[in-house]
Design an enzyme around this catalytic site. Sequence first.
Site, short mmCIF file in Angstrom:
data_model
loop_
_atom_site.label_atom_id
_atom_site.label_comp_id
_atom_site.label_asym_id
_atom_site.label_seq_id
_atom_site.Cartn_x
_atom_site.Cartn_y
_atom_site.Cartn_z
N GLY A 11 0.79 -1.22 0.00
CA GLY A 11 0.00 0.00 0.00
C GLY A 11 0.83 1.27 0.00
O GLY A 11 0.43 2.29 -0.57
N ASN A 12 2.04 1.23 0.63
CA ASN A 12 2.87 2.43 0.70
C ASN A 12 3.44 2.80 -0.67
O ASN A 12 3.96 3.90 -0.85
CB ASN A 12 4.00 2.24 1.70
N LYS A 128 -9.46 -9.55 7.03
CA LYS A 128 -8.70 -8.66 6.13
C LYS A 128 -9.05 -7.19 6.41
O LYS A 128 -10.18 -6.74 6.19
CB LYS A 128 -9.04 -9.00 4.68
N LYS A 212 -3.63 -9.66 -1.36
CA LYS A 212 -2.90 -9.46 -2.61
C LYS A 212 -1.62 -10.29 -2.68
O LYS A 212 -1.17 -10.66 -3.76
CB LYS A 212 -2.63 -7.98 -2.85
N LYS A 274 2.55 -12.34 4.21
CA LYS A 274 3.64 -12.20 3.24
C LYS A 274 4.56 -13.43 3.30
O LYS A 274 4.96 -13.96 2.26
CB LYS A 274 4.43 -10.92 3.50
#
Length: 319
Positions: A11-12, A128, A212, A274
């Site tokens: 997102g960053n 989420k 994602k 992740k």
Amino acid sequence: MGKRIVVALGGNAILTDDPTTEGQMKALRHTSKQLVELIKQGHELIISHGNGPQVGNLLLQQAAAESDKNPSMSLDTCVAMTQGSIGYWLQNTMNEAMVEAGLNKQVATVVTQVVVDENDPAFTNPTKPIGPFFSQEEAEKAAAENGETYVEDAGRGYRKVVASPKPQTIVEYPIIKTLIESGYVTISAGGGGIPVKKVTNGYEGVEAVIDKDFASAKLANLVEADYLFILTGVDNVYVNYNKPDQEKLEEVTVDQLNKWIDEEQFAPGSMLPKVEAAISFVEGRPGSKAIITSLENINSIFTGGSATVVQASPVGAVN
């Protein structure tokens, strides 16, 4: 020889402190310049991205404007809308960066549907986070008013959580693979992909947001990628994070990561997915590697830059 790389943007890389269109495109221009360096090195690039803040904000806008004549859209449709808008921004900023770099390549964004199991237990246990952060008081008030679930997210405040089923397959992956093999840079599986279930005559949307990183790992397997780059806000994964005996992970195996997962070393909703996505990719692609690092480090991955390198068996140099 160039590698086929799926890059999952965090997102960053899209949203900083300015949620306007201009602010997000400014962030993506910086991101695109970093990504184009990989193309200059001769690699094939498939870009995926998150949409948690964007889809959450869109849902708020939908709710605020809802009326009989202007009903709010379903969550899967909102995922599709943000997939399209972010893909549009990123496609244009990538084109700009390639022109500046003197590269003659084209970028294609693929509206991507991801098949999930409608009986996935995630539908009864939403996890989420999406949308903006709230204080505890604001979250408790919102939950009382709308019956939705809010949880504390990585010490930054409270966010709404929705179902996040695991991806089973990606409907458009043959198209994506064809584009890659034809020399296109592709943007796909945006926001984790549009969650759908298989029905008699095709596919039907479901109310969910797919992580994602898991979707990117599935995509990387399906398009036969050599590498999966999972970009985040830190250069490396750590164990004993923020403790006196904190340890930076550089070259690790699946067995080591599974041991640390059992020890609950990785934060749910933050680093854990992740790490799990990296494991799922390398286990499904013999000889492949997953890289977890920051955007700023991706251009030095193949020259000894700082990153966590995940491989199914004992690891060696990144090449």
